[in-house]
Motif scaffolding. Structure first.
Motif, PDB file in Angstrom:
ATOM      1  N   PHE A 156     -10.985 -18.646   6.707  1.00  0.00           N
ATOM      2  CA  PHE A 156     -10.593 -18.380   8.090  1.00  0.00           C
ATOM      3  C   PHE A 156     -11.741 -17.725   8.833  1.00  0.00           C
ATOM      4  CE2 PHE A 156      -9.668 -14.640   5.625  1.00  0.00           C
ATOM      5  CZ  PHE A 156      -9.955 -13.563   6.440  1.00  0.00           C
ATOM      6  N   SER A 157     -11.666 -17.758  10.162  1.00  0.00           N
ATOM      7  CA  SER A 157     -12.635 -17.071  11.006  1.00  0.00           C
ATOM      8  C   SER A 157     -12.110 -15.675  11.322  1.00  0.00           C
ATOM      9  CB  SER A 157     -12.870 -17.845  12.314  1.00  0.00           C
ATOM     10  OG  SER A 157     -13.467 -19.093  12.056  1.00  0.00           O
ATOM     11  N   ALA A 158     -12.904 -14.671  11.073  1.00  0.00           N
ATOM     12  CA  ALA A 158     -12.504 -13.293  11.350  1.00  0.00           C
ATOM     13  C   ALA A 158     -12.839 -12.968  12.802  1.00  0.00           C
ATOM     14  CB  ALA A 158     -13.214 -12.336  10.400  1.00  0.00           C
ATOM     15  N   ASP A 159     -11.872 -13.190  13.682  1.00  0.00           N
ATOM     16  CA  ASP A 159     -12.125 -13.032  15.119  1.00  0.00           C
ATOM     17  C   ASP A 159     -11.268 -11.942  15.752  1.00  0.00           C
ATOM     18  OD1 ASP A 159      -9.726 -14.336  14.833  1.00  0.00           O
ATOM     19  OD2 ASP A 159     -10.356 -16.172  15.853  1.00  0.00           O
ATOM     20  N   PHE A 160     -10.823 -10.996  14.933  1.00  0.00           N
ATOM     21  CA  PHE A 160     -10.022  -9.869  15.421  1.00  0.00           C
ATOM     22  C   PHE A 160     -10.795  -9.080  16.480  1.00  0.00           C
ATOM     23  CE2 PHE A 160      -9.115  -5.313  15.132  1.00  0.00           C
ATOM     24  CZ  PHE A 160      -7.735  -5.278  15.291  1.00  0.00           C
ATOM     25  N   VAL A 161     -10.089  -8.678  17.543  1.00  0.00           N
ATOM     26  CA  VAL A 161     -10.706  -7.887  18.608  1.00  0.00           C
ATOM     27  C   VAL A 161     -10.157  -6.465  18.620  1.00  0.00           C
ATOM     28  CG1 VAL A 161     -11.046  -7.655  21.093  1.00  0.00           C
ATOM     29  CG2 VAL A 161     -11.146  -9.924  20.031  1.00  0.00           C
ATOM     30  N   SER A 162      -8.845  -6.318  18.729  1.00  0.00           N
ATOM     31  CA  SER A 162      -8.253  -4.990  18.858  1.00  0.00           C
ATOM     32  C   SER A 162      -6.769  -5.046  18.520  1.00  0.00           C
ATOM     33  CB  SER A 162      -8.430  -4.460  20.289  1.00  0.00           C
ATOM     34  OG  SER A 162      -7.622  -3.322  20.534  1.00  0.00           O
ATOM     35  N   LEU A 163      -6.233  -3.928  18.079  1.00  0.00           N
ATOM     36  CA  LEU A 163      -4.786  -3.830  17.855  1.00  0.00           C
ATOM     37  C   LEU A 163      -4.013  -4.005  19.149  1.00  0.00           C
ATOM     38  CD1 LEU A 163      -4.689  -0.758  15.423  1.00  0.00           C
ATOM     39  CD2 LEU A 163      -4.268  -3.149  14.826  1.00  0.00           C
ATOM     40  N   PHE A 164      -4.679  -3.780  20.275  1.00  0.00           N
ATOM     41  CA  PHE A 164      -4.050  -3.953  21.585  1.00  0.00           C
ATOM     42  C   PHE A 164      -4.474  -5.259  22.237  1.00  0.00           C
ATOM     43  CE2 PHE A 164      -4.297   0.790  21.160  1.00  0.00           C
ATOM     44  CZ  PHE A 164      -2.927   1.011  21.060  1.00  0.00           C
ATOM     45  N   GLY A 165      -4.999  -6.184  21.453  1.00  0.00           N
ATOM     46  CA  GLY A 165      -5.418  -7.469  22.000  1.00  0.00           C
ATOM     47  C   GLY A 165      -6.594  -7.311  22.939  1.00  0.00           C
ATOM     48  N   SER A 178       0.843  -1.190   0.000  1.00  0.00           N
ATOM     49  CA  SER A 178       0.000   0.000   0.000  1.00  0.00           C
ATOM     50  C   SER A 178       0.881   1.244   0.000  1.00  0.00           C
ATOM     51  CB  SER A 178      -0.933  -0.002   1.225  1.00  0.00           C
ATOM     52  OG  SER A 178      -1.900   1.015   1.125  1.00  0.00           O
ATOM     53  N   ARG A 179       0.238   2.401   0.040  1.00  0.00           N
ATOM     54  CA  ARG A 179       1.005   3.651   0.126  1.00  0.00           C
ATOM     55  C   ARG A 179       1.801   3.675   1.426  1.00  0.00           C
ATOM     56  NH1 ARG A 179      -1.074   7.628  -3.535  1.00  0.00           N
ATOM     57  NH2 ARG A 179      -3.005   6.917  -4.540  1.00  0.00           N
ATOM     58  N   GLU A 180       2.952   4.317   1.375  1.00  0.00           N
ATOM     59  CA  GLU A 180       3.903   4.262   2.486  1.00  0.00           C
ATOM     60  C   GLU A 180       3.293   4.683   3.815  1.00  0.00           C
ATOM     61  OE1 GLU A 180       6.816   6.775   0.688  1.00  0.00           O
ATOM     62  OE2 GLU A 180       8.021   5.093  -0.054  1.00  0.00           O
ATOM     63  N   ARG A 181       2.437   5.711   3.786  1.00  0.00           N
ATOM     64  CA  ARG A 181       1.911   6.256   5.045  1.00  0.00           C
ATOM     65  C   ARG A 181       0.951   5.307   5.757  1.00  0.00           C
ATOM     66  NH1 ARG A 181      -3.063   9.461   4.367  1.00  0.00           N
ATOM     67  NH2 ARG A 181      -3.843   9.249   2.233  1.00  0.00           N
ATOM     68  N   PHE A 182       0.438   4.311   5.046  1.00  0.00           N
ATOM     69  CA  PHE A 182      -0.517   3.415   5.670  1.00  0.00           C
ATOM     70  C   PHE A 182       0.141   2.287   6.467  1.00  0.00           C
ATOM     71  CE2 PHE A 182      -3.444   4.820   2.067  1.00  0.00           C
ATOM     72  CZ  PHE A 182      -4.049   5.774   2.861  1.00  0.00           C
ATOM     73  N   GLY A 183       1.466   2.251   6.468  1.00  0.00           N
ATOM     74  CA  GLY A 183       2.159   1.273   7.284  1.00  0.00           C
ATOM     75  C   GLY A 183       1.903   1.472   8.768  1.00  0.00           C
ATOM     76  N   GLN A 184       1.477   2.684   9.155  1.00  0.00           N
ATOM     77  CA  GLN A 184       1.220   2.979  10.567  1.00  0.00           C
ATOM     78  C   GLN A 184       0.046   2.182  11.123  1.00  0.00           C
ATOM     79  OE1 GLN A 184       0.163   7.165  10.927  1.00  0.00           O
ATOM     80  NE2 GLN A 184      -0.977   7.098   9.017  1.00  0.00           N
ATOM     81  N   PHE A 185      -0.788   1.630  10.244  1.00  0.00           N
ATOM     82  CA  PHE A 185      -1.925   0.845  10.718  1.00  0.00           C
ATOM     83  C   PHE A 185      -1.506  -0.510  11.287  1.00  0.00           C
ATOM     84  CE2 PHE A 185      -4.573   3.721   8.176  1.00  0.00           C
ATOM     85  CZ  PHE A 185      -5.666   3.863   9.017  1.00  0.00           C
ATOM     86  N   LEU A 186      -0.365  -1.010  10.889  1.00  0.00           N
ATOM     87  CA  LEU A 186       0.043  -2.346  11.320  1.00  0.00           C
ATOM     88  C   LEU A 186       0.712  -2.288  12.693  1.00  0.00           C
ATOM     89  CD1 LEU A 186      -0.497  -2.800   8.261  1.00  0.00           C
ATOM     90  CD2 LEU A 186       1.118  -4.671   8.402  1.00  0.00           C
ATOM     91  N   VAL A 187      -0.097  -2.035  13.697  1.00  0.00           N
ATOM     92  CA  VAL A 187       0.352  -1.983  15.085  1.00  0.00           C
ATOM     93  C   VAL A 187       0.225  -3.386  15.684  1.00  0.00           C
ATOM     94  CG1 VAL A 187      -0.131  -1.019  17.369  1.00  0.00           C
ATOM     95  CG2 VAL A 187      -0.335   0.431  15.321  1.00  0.00           C
ATOM     96  N   ASN A 188       1.289  -3.847  16.323  1.00  0.00           N
ATOM     97  CA  ASN A 188       1.277  -5.178  16.948  1.00  0.00           C
ATOM     98  C   ASN A 188       0.822  -6.259  15.963  1.00  0.00           C
ATOM     99  OD1 ASN A 188       2.032  -4.019  19.450  1.00  0.00           O
ATOM    100  ND2 ASN A 188      -0.105  -3.590  19.944  1.00  0.00           N
ATOM    101  N   ALA A 189       1.322  -6.179  14.745  1.00  0.00           N
ATOM    102  CA  ALA A 189       0.910  -7.123  13.705  1.00  0.00           C
ATOM    103  C   ALA A 189       1.501  -8.510  13.944  1.00  0.00           C
ATOM    104  CB  ALA A 189       1.355  -6.617  12.334  1.00  0.00           C
ATOM    105  N   PRO A 190       0.822  -9.566  13.494  1.00  0.00           N
ATOM    106  CA  PRO A 190       1.389 -10.914  13.561  1.00  0.00           C
ATOM    107  C   PRO A 190       2.730 -10.965  12.816  1.00  0.00           C
ATOM    108  CG  PRO A 190      -0.950 -11.005  12.998  1.00  0.00           C
ATOM    109  CD  PRO A 190      -0.550  -9.563  12.946  1.00  0.00           C
ATOM    110  N   GLU A 191       3.621 -11.834  13.248  1.00  0.00           N
ATOM    111  CA  GLU A 191       4.972 -11.909  12.693  1.00  0.00           C
ATOM    112  C   GLU A 191       4.989 -12.194  11.196  1.00  0.00           C
ATOM    113  OE1 GLU A 191       8.135 -11.435  13.800  1.00  0.00           O
ATOM    114  OE2 GLU A 191       7.221 -10.518  15.574  1.00  0.00           O
ATOM    115  N   ASN A 192       4.006 -12.936  10.720  1.00  0.00           N
ATOM    116  CA  ASN A 192       4.003 -13.332   9.312  1.00  0.00           C
ATOM    117  C   ASN A 192       3.238 -12.370   8.408  1.00  0.00           C
ATOM    118  OD1 ASN A 192       1.618 -14.157  10.616  1.00  0.00           O
ATOM    119  ND2 ASN A 192       1.228 -15.765   9.114  1.00  0.00           N
ATOM    120  N   LEU A 193       2.853 -11.201   8.961  1.00  0.00           N
ATOM    121  CA  LEU A 193       2.213 -10.150   8.173  1.00  0.00           C
ATOM    122  C   LEU A 193       3.170  -8.964   8.094  1.00  0.00           C
ATOM    123  CD1 LEU A 193      -0.170  -8.781   6.715  1.00  0.00           C
ATOM    124  CD2 LEU A 193      -1.086  -8.170   8.974  1.00  0.00           C
TER     125      LEU A 193
END
Length: 351
Positions: free
Chosen positions: A158-167, A47-62
């Motif tokens: 997959f099951s979409a079970d995301f809760v929060s960027l802060f878990g 994606s555009r460079e500035r949108f990298g800020q969204f990946l907070v506490n991302a899984p290791e393989n993302l």
């Protein structure tokens, strides 16, 4: 719906979505859920460079790869981008955007043996939803569902079970320093008054009356969010008039905003990126809808339709993105009584 994993699925998957802010935010619950479901695979979000800020506490393989699109204009530029992306040795590309740029990129990657899947945006049904006459007013697929279906085409159910960027927790307010006061027993709410298009903006004079109604409540602080000098000037006037209003404009970076919003009891937002940002940290949103409608499938992640404030008018929705001129010329869809909004806030706060 979770698919069986008996079919061969790709090991390295490129994922493309270049805009806009709200749409990028809406990818996150799916990307995180997907990466957690397939820890043995590699996912690379382009994606555009500035949108990298969204990946907070991302899984290791993302992973995120930022692209300056000005460097990849035209067919020649996209060919160079394709060569750059091929360095990842991708098996597949999941196109969550489906615009001319990503169509061409899919074609080029497909010619090199990369499996391709793209989003079905439902353009025809969205056009019928907003038609001036003989409209079909019904709930359309959510954008989250449309995103998930792209991966299912690649045998990545997959099951979409995301809760929060802060878990299961919230952001640490201590990291914000003096930008916010110490939180005691009081309740904190946020207000994000602005949006890109007029058809999405609740009139500021009406919103000020909402704030006035809330200003009489004890033990309540109101944080206002926005960007730029013009928006800051509006918020500063509210801060001067009401003792419990605090501006958070320019006080922190994106991570700081996420931290504060995660600690709010609720956020009042337009149908804008702020609704989706709050959704990423599991904060309830009271969303105000004018020209647009939740029927189009853009309600925030796990947000409740009962928390949407909207008027039952025959003329709405008239636009998917709120960018079209008002057909009646008076934006009657935004003539929502301030008390209606204030009462919704008080109800959620238990006031």
């Amino acid at each position: 719906m979770v698919q069986a994993r008996n079919k061969k699925s790709p090991d390295t998957i490129l994922i493309t979505r270049f805009s806009a802010v709200g749409d990028i935010a809406m990818t996150i619950p799916l990307l995180y859920s997907l990466a957690v479901a397939y820890p043995e695979k590699r996912f690379i979000f382009i994606s555009r460079e500035r949108f990298g800020q969204f990946l907070v506490n991302a899984p290791e393989n993302l992973k995120f790869e930022g692209v300056n699109l000005d460097e990849y204009k035209g067919l020649g530029g996209l060919y160079r981008l394709k060569k750059r992306l091929m360095k990842h040795s991708p098996d597949a590309i999941a196109d969550l955007h489906d615009v001319l740029r990503t169509k061409v990129l899919r074609l080029l990657l497909g010619m090199s043996g990369v499996k391709c899947a793209s989003i079905e945006k439902g353009r025809a049904e969205k056009k019928r939803l907003t038609a001036a006459g003989n409209r079909q007013r019904q709930q359309l697929k959510s954008t989250f569902q449309r995103y998930q279906e792209v991966f299912e085409k690649l045998n990545l159910g997959f099951s979409a079970d995301f809760v929060s960027l802060f878990g299961s927790s919230k952001g640490d307010l201590m990291t914000l320093g003096d930008s916010v006061p110490v939180k005691g027993n009081e309740q904190w709410i946020g207000i994000a008054p602005f949006a890109r298009h007029d058809g999405k903006i609740y009139p500021l004079e009406r919103l000020e009356k909402v704030i006035e109604s809330l200003s009489t409540l004890p033990d309540l602080k109101i944080f206002c969010f926005g960007f730029g000098k013009e928006e800051e000037a509006v918020v500063n006037k509210w801060c001067e008039r009401f003792d419990n209003v605090i501006s958070f404009i320019g006080k922190s970076d994106f991570r700081g905003e996420l931290t504060l919003i995660s600690n709010l009891e609720l956020l009042v937002s337009m149908d804008s990126a702020n609704m989706h940002i709050a959704s990423l940290v599991n904060t309830p949103v009271i969303s105000i809808w004018g020209a647009t409608s939740p029927l189009a499938g853009f309600l925030g992640w796990r947000q409740k339709e009962e928390n949407c404030v909207q008027l039952p008018l025959e003329c709405r929705p008239c636009s998917i993105f709120g960018n079209k001129p008002c057909r009646t010329g008076d934006y009657r869809c935004m003539k929502i009584e301030p008390q209606m909004v204030a009462d919704k806030i008080k109800k959620i706060l238990g006031r």
